[in-house]
Design a protein around this motif. Structure first.
Motif, PDB file in Angstrom:
ATOM      1  N   HIS A  35       0.861  -1.181   0.000  1.00  0.00           N
ATOM      2  CA  HIS A  35       0.000   0.000   0.000  1.00  0.00           C
ATOM      3  C   HIS A  35       0.901   1.235   0.000  1.00  0.00           C
ATOM      4  O   HIS A  35       1.858   1.314   0.775  1.00  0.00           O
ATOM      5  CB  HIS A  35      -0.900  -0.003   1.237  1.00  0.00           C
ATOM      6  CG  HIS A  35      -1.775   1.198   1.347  1.00  0.00           C
ATOM      7  ND1 HIS A  35      -1.630   2.158   2.336  1.00  0.00           N
ATOM      8  CD2 HIS A  35      -2.812   1.611   0.580  1.00  0.00           C
ATOM      9  CE1 HIS A  35      -2.539   3.093   2.171  1.00  0.00           C
ATOM     10  NE2 HIS A  35      -3.266   2.788   1.123  1.00  0.00           N
ATOM     11  N   ILE A  36       0.615   2.176  -0.892  1.00  0.00           N
ATOM     12  CA  ILE A  36       1.434   3.388  -1.030  1.00  0.00           C
ATOM     13  C   ILE A  36       0.575   4.624  -0.799  1.00  0.00           C
ATOM     14  O   ILE A  36      -0.572   4.696  -1.261  1.00  0.00           O
ATOM     15  CB  ILE A  36       2.076   3.453  -2.431  1.00  0.00           C
ATOM     16  CG1 ILE A  36       3.253   2.491  -2.520  1.00  0.00           C
ATOM     17  CG2 ILE A  36       2.547   4.857  -2.767  1.00  0.00           C
ATOM     18  CD1 ILE A  36       3.981   2.537  -3.836  1.00  0.00           C
ATOM     19  N   GLU A  37       1.142   5.575  -0.063  1.00  0.00           N
ATOM     20  CA  GLU A  37       0.481   6.866   0.152  1.00  0.00           C
ATOM     21  C   GLU A  37       1.376   7.976  -0.400  1.00  0.00           C
ATOM     22  O   GLU A  37       2.595   7.973  -0.168  1.00  0.00           O
ATOM     23  CB  GLU A  37       0.262   7.119   1.640  1.00  0.00           C
ATOM     24  CG  GLU A  37      -0.614   6.094   2.343  1.00  0.00           C
ATOM     25  CD  GLU A  37      -0.614   6.293   3.849  1.00  0.00           C
ATOM     26  OE1 GLU A  37       0.040   7.243   4.326  1.00  0.00           O
ATOM     27  OE2 GLU A  37      -1.264   5.495   4.547  1.00  0.00           O
ATOM     28  N   ASP A  49      14.370   3.257   7.669  1.00  0.00           N
ATOM     29  CA  ASP A  49      13.659   2.954   6.425  1.00  0.00           C
ATOM     30  C   ASP A  49      13.306   4.224   5.652  1.00  0.00           C
ATOM     31  O   ASP A  49      12.454   4.218   4.772  1.00  0.00           O
ATOM     32  CB  ASP A  49      12.384   2.157   6.719  1.00  0.00           C
ATOM     33  CG  ASP A  49      11.346   2.967   7.491  1.00  0.00           C
ATOM     34  OD1 ASP A  49      11.714   4.018   8.057  1.00  0.00           O
ATOM     35  OD2 ASP A  49      10.172   2.548   7.522  1.00  0.00           O
ATOM     36  N   THR A  50      13.986   5.338   5.964  1.00  0.00           N
ATOM     37  CA  THR A  50      13.716   6.631   5.327  1.00  0.00           C
ATOM     38  C   THR A  50      14.931   7.092   4.540  1.00  0.00           C
ATOM     39  O   THR A  50      16.066   6.953   4.994  1.00  0.00           O
ATOM     40  CB  THR A  50      13.377   7.703   6.383  1.00  0.00           C
ATOM     41  OG1 THR A  50      12.247   7.264   7.149  1.00  0.00           O
ATOM     42  CG2 THR A  50      13.049   9.031   5.721  1.00  0.00           C
ATOM     43  N   PHE A  51      14.685   7.628   3.340  1.00  0.00           N
ATOM     44  CA  PHE A  51      15.778   8.278   2.606  1.00  0.00           C
ATOM     45  C   PHE A  51      15.195   9.412   1.779  1.00  0.00           C
ATOM     46  O   PHE A  51      13.975   9.512   1.600  1.00  0.00           O
ATOM     47  CB  PHE A  51      16.548   7.278   1.737  1.00  0.00           C
ATOM     48  CG  PHE A  51      15.836   6.828   0.487  1.00  0.00           C
ATOM     49  CD1 PHE A  51      16.198   7.315  -0.761  1.00  0.00           C
ATOM     50  CD2 PHE A  51      14.808   5.886   0.549  1.00  0.00           C
ATOM     51  CE1 PHE A  51      15.559   6.887  -1.911  1.00  0.00           C
ATOM     52  CE2 PHE A  51      14.160   5.442  -0.595  1.00  0.00           C
ATOM     53  CZ  PHE A  51      14.539   5.956  -1.833  1.00  0.00           C
ATOM     54  N   HIS A  59       9.584   6.620   2.664  1.00  0.00           N
ATOM     55  CA  HIS A  59       9.567   5.811   3.888  1.00  0.00           C
ATOM     56  C   HIS A  59       9.125   4.386   3.567  1.00  0.00           C
ATOM     57  O   HIS A  59       8.241   4.179   2.736  1.00  0.00           O
ATOM     58  CB  HIS A  59       8.578   6.396   4.910  1.00  0.00           C
ATOM     59  CG  HIS A  59       8.828   7.816   5.278  1.00  0.00           C
ATOM     60  ND1 HIS A  59       9.581   8.181   6.366  1.00  0.00           N
ATOM     61  CD2 HIS A  59       8.420   8.975   4.684  1.00  0.00           C
ATOM     62  CE1 HIS A  59       9.625   9.492   6.447  1.00  0.00           C
ATOM     63  NE2 HIS A  59       8.925  10.004   5.438  1.00  0.00           N
ATOM     64  N   GLY A  60       9.741   3.421   4.227  1.00  0.00           N
ATOM     65  CA  GLY A  60       9.244   2.051   4.159  1.00  0.00           C
ATOM     66  C   GLY A  60      10.053   1.082   3.336  1.00  0.00           C
ATOM     67  O   GLY A  60       9.595  -0.023   3.062  1.00  0.00           O
ATOM     68  N   LEU A  61      11.284   1.479   2.941  1.00  0.00           N
ATOM     69  CA  LEU A  61      12.128   0.584   2.152  1.00  0.00           C
ATOM     70  C   LEU A  61      13.425   0.272   2.888  1.00  0.00           C
ATOM     71  O   LEU A  61      13.965   1.109   3.614  1.00  0.00           O
ATOM     72  CB  LEU A  61      12.464   1.210   0.795  1.00  0.00           C
ATOM     73  CG  LEU A  61      11.325   1.317  -0.216  1.00  0.00           C
ATOM     74  CD1 LEU A  61      11.807   2.063  -1.451  1.00  0.00           C
ATOM     75  CD2 LEU A  61      10.791  -0.057  -0.608  1.00  0.00           C
ATOM     76  N   ARG A  92       4.976   7.115   1.304  1.00  0.00           N
ATOM     77  CA  ARG A  92       5.000   6.121   2.373  1.00  0.00           C
ATOM     78  C   ARG A  92       4.606   4.760   1.799  1.00  0.00           C
ATOM     79  O   ARG A  92       3.563   4.630   1.170  1.00  0.00           O
ATOM     80  CB  ARG A  92       4.066   6.506   3.519  1.00  0.00           C
ATOM     81  CG  ARG A  92       4.353   7.874   4.118  1.00  0.00           C
ATOM     82  CD  ARG A  92       3.701   8.050   5.474  1.00  0.00           C
ATOM     83  NE  ARG A  92       4.367   7.269   6.501  1.00  0.00           N
ATOM     84  CZ  ARG A  92       5.414   7.690   7.203  1.00  0.00           C
ATOM     85  NH1 ARG A  92       5.916   8.899   6.978  1.00  0.00           N
ATOM     86  NH2 ARG A  92       5.959   6.920   8.122  1.00  0.00           N
ATOM     87  N   ILE A  93       5.460   3.768   2.026  1.00  0.00           N
ATOM     88  CA  ILE A  93       5.263   2.426   1.485  1.00  0.00           C
ATOM     89  C   ILE A  93       5.046   1.455   2.641  1.00  0.00           C
ATOM     90  O   ILE A  93       5.883   1.353   3.541  1.00  0.00           O
ATOM     91  CB  ILE A  93       6.476   1.987   0.642  1.00  0.00           C
ATOM     92  CG1 ILE A  93       6.710   2.986  -0.496  1.00  0.00           C
ATOM     93  CG2 ILE A  93       6.275   0.573   0.093  1.00  0.00           C
ATOM     94  CD1 ILE A  93       8.027   2.784  -1.224  1.00  0.00           C
TER      95      ILE A  93
END
Length: 333
Positions: A35-37, A49-51, A59-61, A92-93
């Motif tokens: 799910h992506i926002e 998990d942020t870059f 976020h989320g990788l 956001r992932i």
């Protein structure tokens, strides 16, 4: 939040590798998803998990995925130029799909991005065009796999259980998106999971192409048989369910034969063979890899839930002793 999108994980049931060579395939979407926002404001919250991509927060990788996501996003802006005009400051992932384990995380990510970007850039009353979304997502997935078949993105976008029939080769020797046909879900107990891969999907697909060139007769024969098995599975899934046990036995027999063909193409692994032996000891009707192979995803068909759960316990106990990362999921029907 500007918009959001979702792509489902997948379990390829029959037709891996042979689908790339002009044969049908069948797969089902999983509950696990990405799910992506898209947000217009930065969160200013940092973590492992942020870059940052210029002024865009992601976020989320995992750290090892940052570089390829940068390449992916540049390709998104090329495929979906309307996204360049969006004021996106944060992505956001959220994923319940294990990455790089054969459950279609790249296809799900591509579909989720297309849905989010198209939702943000179009009029809210615009008509949804699933076929166009599929085309965009498959084009974006090329960043991961070079020449994706369209099966992973098709399952990630449309969900359910689907049969896929390849399109004819173009003058350039390529295939467009396959024709899909929705099917009823198998309706039988499935145990599926994943173990570490020895090679990437791109490398494994290339290895089969190399075998076609260097050892054409047995390789083409194996691929043709895999295609025949996929057709037989589609026929079973199109037929009324006489009994769960009979369907499990029929599909299980096909799965076991397909695994024999896949192993002949050097697509299995020592860990997978260990898992398969445990599954057989606990009453599996059939078991095989799901996807590219070399480790990665697998599944087994059971005639009843209790045998499936006993097998799950045995596999967890055995693989926990090896110290390897693994995933295991139960689908009662």
């Amino acid at each position: 939040m500007i918009s959001n999108g979702k792509g489902w994980g997948k379990l390829l049931l029959f037709g891996e590798h042979s689908a790339v060579h002009g044969y049908p395939a069948v797969g089902m979407a999983l509950e696990q998803n990405i799910h992506i926002e898209l947000h217009s404001c930065p969160s200013q919250i940092t973590g492992p998990d942020t870059f940052m991509m210029n002024q865009l927060e992601v976020h989320g990788l995992l750290a090892r995925h940052h570089r390829i996501f940068e390449q992916l996003w540049q390709h998104v802006l090329h495929v979906l130029p309307a996204c360049r005009n969006l004021d996106i400051r944060q992505i956001r992932i959220h994923s319940s799909i294990p990455y790089e384990m054969g459950f279609g995380s790249s296809g799900a990510l591509a579909v989720a991005i297309v849905q989010a970007c198209e939702q943000a850039s179009k009029n809210k009353n615009a008509e949804y065009d699933g076929q166009q979304y599929w085309k965009y997502a498959n084009d974006i997935e090329r960043i991961f796999h070079g020449t994706p078949s369209g099966i992973d993105t098709g399952l990630a976008l449309f969900g359910g259980c689907q049969a896929f029939f390849p399109s004819p080769l173009t003058s350039a020797g390529e295939r467009t998106l396959p024709r899909r046909k929705p099917l009823a879900k198998p309706g039988i107990p499935l145990l599926f999971g994943s173990v570490p891969r020895q090679s990437s999907t791109k490398e494994l697909v290339a290895s089969v192409h190399t075998q076609v060139q260097k050892n054409p007769e047995p390789t083409k024969k194996a691929l043709a048989r895999l295609g025949d098995i996929a057709r037989s599975a589609i026929e079973i899934l199109e037929s009324p369910v006489a009994s769960i046990e009979n369907r499990a036995l029929s599909l299980g027999e096909l799965a076991r034969e397909a695994q024999t063909q896949l192993a002949s193409l050097s697509l299995s692994s020592e860990t997978l063979e260990l898992v398969f032996s445990i599954l057989q000891e606990h009453g599996s009707c059939g078991e095989k890899i799901s996807g590219a192979g070399g480790g990665g995803a697998f599944y087994a068909i059971f005639p009843d839930i209790q045998n499936m759960r006993n097998a799950a316990v045995a596999i967890k106990d055995r693989l926990s002793q090896t110290g390897q990362e693994f995933y295991l999921f139960e689908s009662p029907a």
